[in-house]
Design an enzyme around this catalytic site. Structure first.
Site, PDB file in Angstrom:
ATOM      1  N   THR A 267       0.813  -1.221   0.000  1.00  0.00           N
ATOM      2  CA  THR A 267       0.000   0.000   0.000  1.00  0.00           C
ATOM      3  C   THR A 267       0.844   1.267   0.000  1.00  0.00           C
ATOM      4  O   THR A 267       0.448   2.276  -0.596  1.00  0.00           O
ATOM      5  CB  THR A 267      -0.922  -0.012   1.245  1.00  0.00           C
ATOM      6  OG1 THR A 267      -1.813  -1.113   1.115  1.00  0.00           O
ATOM      7  CG2 THR A 267      -1.732   1.258   1.371  1.00  0.00           C
TER       8      THR A 267
ATOM      9  N   ASP B  83       1.150  -6.360  -4.545  1.00  0.00           N
ATOM     10  CA  ASP B  83       0.345  -6.384  -3.327  1.00  0.00           C
ATOM     11  C   ASP B  83       0.880  -7.607  -2.575  1.00  0.00           C
ATOM     12  O   ASP B  83       1.078  -8.673  -3.188  1.00  0.00           O
ATOM     13  CB  ASP B  83      -1.141  -6.569  -3.671  1.00  0.00           C
ATOM     14  CG  ASP B  83      -2.016  -6.482  -2.433  1.00  0.00           C
ATOM     15  OD1 ASP B  83      -1.807  -7.288  -1.508  1.00  0.00           O
ATOM     16  OD2 ASP B  83      -2.921  -5.640  -2.406  1.00  0.00           O
ATOM     17  N   SER B  84       1.116  -7.513  -1.291  1.00  0.00           N
ATOM     18  CA  SER B  84       1.805  -8.624  -0.618  1.00  0.00           C
ATOM     19  C   SER B  84       0.964  -9.896  -0.584  1.00  0.00           C
ATOM     20  O   SER B  84       1.498 -10.984  -0.333  1.00  0.00           O
ATOM     21  CB  SER B  84       2.247  -8.224   0.790  1.00  0.00           C
ATOM     22  OG  SER B  84       1.158  -8.144   1.657  1.00  0.00           O
ATOM     23  N   SER B  85      -0.336  -9.806  -0.865  1.00  0.00           N
ATOM     24  CA  SER B  85      -1.149 -11.028  -0.964  1.00  0.00           C
ATOM     25  C   SER B  85      -0.698 -11.893  -2.133  1.00  0.00           C
ATOM     26  O   SER B  85      -0.989 -13.086  -2.181  1.00  0.00           O
ATOM     27  CB  SER B  85      -2.620 -10.666  -1.165  1.00  0.00           C
ATOM     28  OG  SER B  85      -3.028  -9.813  -0.146  1.00  0.00           O
TER      29      SER B  85
ATOM     30  N   THR C 144       1.464  -4.877   4.026  1.00  0.00           N
ATOM     31  CA  THR C 144       1.313  -5.312   5.416  1.00  0.00           C
ATOM     32  C   THR C 144       0.668  -6.694   5.541  1.00  0.00           C
ATOM     33  O   THR C 144       0.876  -7.381   6.536  1.00  0.00           O
ATOM     34  CB  THR C 144       0.456  -4.297   6.209  1.00  0.00           C
ATOM     35  OG1 THR C 144      -0.797  -4.160   5.536  1.00  0.00           O
ATOM     36  CG2 THR C 144       1.135  -2.953   6.305  1.00  0.00           C
ATOM     37  N   ASP C 145      -0.121  -7.085   4.519  1.00  0.00           N
ATOM     38  CA  ASP C 145      -0.915  -8.310   4.670  1.00  0.00           C
ATOM     39  C   ASP C 145      -0.066  -9.545   4.968  1.00  0.00           C
ATOM     40  O   ASP C 145      -0.446 -10.372   5.797  1.00  0.00           O
ATOM     41  CB  ASP C 145      -1.761  -8.554   3.417  1.00  0.00           C
ATOM     42  CG  ASP C 145      -2.911  -7.559   3.311  1.00  0.00           C
ATOM     43  OD1 ASP C 145      -3.198  -6.876   4.305  1.00  0.00           O
ATOM     44  OD2 ASP C 145      -3.515  -7.467   2.216  1.00  0.00           O
TER      45      ASP C 145
HETATM   46  N1  ASN Z   1      -2.980  -5.259   0.576  1.00  0.00           N
HETATM   47  C1  ASN Z   1      -1.874  -4.470   1.008  1.00  0.00           C
HETATM   48  C2  ASN Z   1      -0.630  -5.338   0.904  1.00  0.00           C
HETATM   49  O1  ASN Z   1      -0.401  -6.165   1.739  1.00  0.00           O
HETATM   50  C3  ASN Z   1      -2.099  -3.990   2.412  1.00  0.00           C
HETATM   51  C4  ASN Z   1      -1.107  -2.965   2.896  1.00  0.00           C
HETATM   52  O2  ASN Z   1       0.025  -2.890   2.494  1.00  0.00           O
HETATM   53  N2  ASN Z   1      -1.484  -2.124   3.858  1.00  0.00           N
HETATM   54  O3  ASN Z   1       0.114  -5.219  -0.036  1.00  0.00           O
END
Ligand code: ASN
Length: 555
Positions: free
Chosen positions: A42, A112-114, A144-145
């Protein structure tokens, strides 16, 4: 007058503002370098038709325009771009004793870390390894995910780490008016550039955590992470408060390396009331080799379900490693209940207070060690490899504040509270340890350690016992300190490492040992060491600046 390092002067002799540069900089001691690897998340996203997604090739130029994250005047006056020949290099507008110069390496595509997999962890690890000797610290920008998974995995993959690796990101993109990205990035850079915290860490919302202890606990708050079983390594308040007693350090005489081999046949299974034996059986089918079973409370499972326990036993008997971790956010598995003991009888390994993220990535790392037997792998799983699980507190050390010596000083200074007593202890013991190192007194160091003092800390000049022992050429003491986790990368206020000191005083055996433990020179230090040696002894073979480090210092 300020002393500009000769190689930077030579390199920049064609630069128009060399005069300014001579006035302003002393790069060797006063600058540190951080590599920022931008993997996505993000922090660098913008809103697209289908929601937030990463925006490529935008971060460096945005940061360049932010005065809190880049000092264009300093960059210009010190010919930063010409020197590093990298347009993606920026410098913090620091009033601290050090300038932090950071270079951004952006991945393509940004993720996106997902969307991340174990291959992405391997790529990050390899990039750190490739650039390890050119930087003082590393910052990984990450979504963050799945950040807790990546942080945990990197902590195991990075063997004999001697420098900080700090993961960070944000909940709101850095391009938006109100965001947490700026503070998180700034804090991570300040930590990676200033402190030798040789761990894979995660920095978020003013706290630095051990990477393999965190879990994402909040999707809608800036305070997104928690480290339920370990206090933060540092907090960013008016000053950074580092909890040095907690900082984990490698204590082997071996160089840093990254193990990218990971076993993907691992999984997480969460118990729930009424789970069927066929679900468990299906989950444990080959090719599954390692499972984290998330159990109730302090590691409990039903002891009135022979069908379930039989599936678990069958799997462990056929070589599947199953680790017992609790579903609770805080606490540890223990054998206090009958419902917990049945799992030990079924061959599960107690996961202590490991997070499921840490246990899973540890399994993946350990199961990739093909030269180990299953029993050896099981043993490794129950050992504390990188501070991911709490040690047995039995036999905890005496505290130095209990020592009569400190008590007497405290009394003469009319110390009134515990905090003041600790402050005296912390001010005195690094100097005492340096004094012991000077005369090669291992026994005194051992006594200080027994009393709870940290032999890795520096005195008022940032000189650690390892610096002093290296100067004096006390080879056995150097080995002892390295075994205690002393950092070969610690810099004193002059920017010198123990290796610089050992070279200056020509203690070749010590140089060899430090090199074996991963100590190295920066390019500038290499040239300085070469001229130093040539100057001090024209007769002996001097180091050739053009030589690689391996072919010089080993001789
Ligand atoms: N979906 C985002 C990720 O993990 C969430 C984030 O970074 N706050 O890439």
């Amino acid at each position: 007058s300020i002393n500009l390092h000769p190689c930077r002067r030579r390199k920049l002799s064609s630069c128009s503002s060399v005069e300014n540069l001579e006035r302003m900089t002393s790069p060797c001691g006063n600058e540190s370098r951080v590599l920022v690897i931008n993997t996505g998340g993000t922090i660098g996203m913008t809103l697209h038709d289908n929601g937030y997604a990463p925006k490529a090739n935008a971060l460096v130029e945005s940061l360049r325009k932010l005065p809190i994250l880049h000092d264009e005047l300093y960059a210009h006056q010190t010919c930063l771009y010409e020197y590093y020949q990298l347009q993606n290099t920026l410098v913090l507008p620091s009033k601290l004793n050090k300038r932090i110069i950071y270079t951004i390496l952006e991945y393509s595509p940004l993720l996106d870390s997902s969307n991340m997999t174990t291959d992405d962890w391997g790529r990050i690890g390899k990039d750190i390894e490739k650039n390890y000797e050119n930087f003082d610290g590393f910052v990984i920008l990450h979504g963050t995910d799945t950040m807790a998974y990546t942080a945990s995995a990197l902590s195991f993959m990075c063997e004999n780490l001697g420098k900080p690796i700090v993961l960070t990101g944000s909940q709101v993109p850095i391009y938006e008016l109100r965001n947490d990205g700026r503070d998180n990035l700034l804090g991570a850079l300040l930590i990676a550039g200033q402190f030798v915290i040789p761990e894979v860490c995660l920095y978020f919302y003013n706290k630095l955590y051990r990477g393999n202890r965190v879990t994402k606990v909040d999707a809608g708050s800036f305070n997104a992470f928690n480290s339920p079983n370990l206090a933060p390594l540092a907090t960013a308040e008016v000053d950074f408060k580092i909890n040095w007693d907690t900082v984990w350090r490698a204590n082997a005489t071996a160089k840093f390396q990254v193990k990218t081999e990971l076993n993907r046949n691992v999984g997480l299974l969460r118990l729930f009331p009424g789970i069927t034996a066929s679900t468990v059986r299906a989950f444990l089918q080959p090719p599954m080799q390692g499972v984290v079973l998330e159990t109730y409370g302090s590691g409990n499972a039903p002891d009135n379900r022979p069908d379930l326990l039989e599936e678990l036993s069958k799997a462990t008997n056929s070589g599947v490693i199953i680790v017992n971790c609790t579903q609770c956010l805080r606490g540890t598995v223990s054998a206090s209940y009958a419902t917990g003991r049945v799992l030990m009888e079924a061959g599960l390994i107690a996961g202590g207070d490991m997070t499921p993220e840490a246990a899973l990535s540890k399994l993946s790392y350990v199961l990739a060690k093909k030269d180990l037997t299953v029993d050896a792998q099981k043993k490794m799983m129950s050992q504390n490899l990188r501070g991911e699980m709490s040690a047995d507190l039995e036999g905890a050390k005496l505290c130095l504040s209990d020592s009569r010596f400190i008590q007497v000083i405290a009394k003469s200074l009319s110390v009134s509270c515990k905090e003041e007593l600790e402050a005296i202890r912390d001010a005195l013991t690094p100097s005492l340890a340096c004094a012991a190192a000077k005369i090669g007194d291992t026994e005194a160091l051992e006594a200080l350690k027994e009393m709870g003092s940290d032999l890795r800390l520096g005195d008022f000049d940032g000189r650690t016992p390892l610096h002093v022992a290296a100067c004096e050429g006390h080879l056995r003491l150097v080995q002892y300190l390295l075994n205690q986790g002393a950092s070969v990368h610690a810099k004193d206020r002059y920017g010198d490492t123990p290796l610089c000191n050992a070279v200056r005083f020509r203690h070749k055996e010590v140089v060899r040992l430090l090199r074996k433990t991963g100590a190295h020179f920066t390019r500038e230090q290499m040239e300085e060491a070469a001229s130093e040696l040539c100057r001090s002894d024209e007769q002996e073979t001097c180091f050739q600046p053009a030589c690689t480090q391996d072919c010089t210092l080993g001789r």
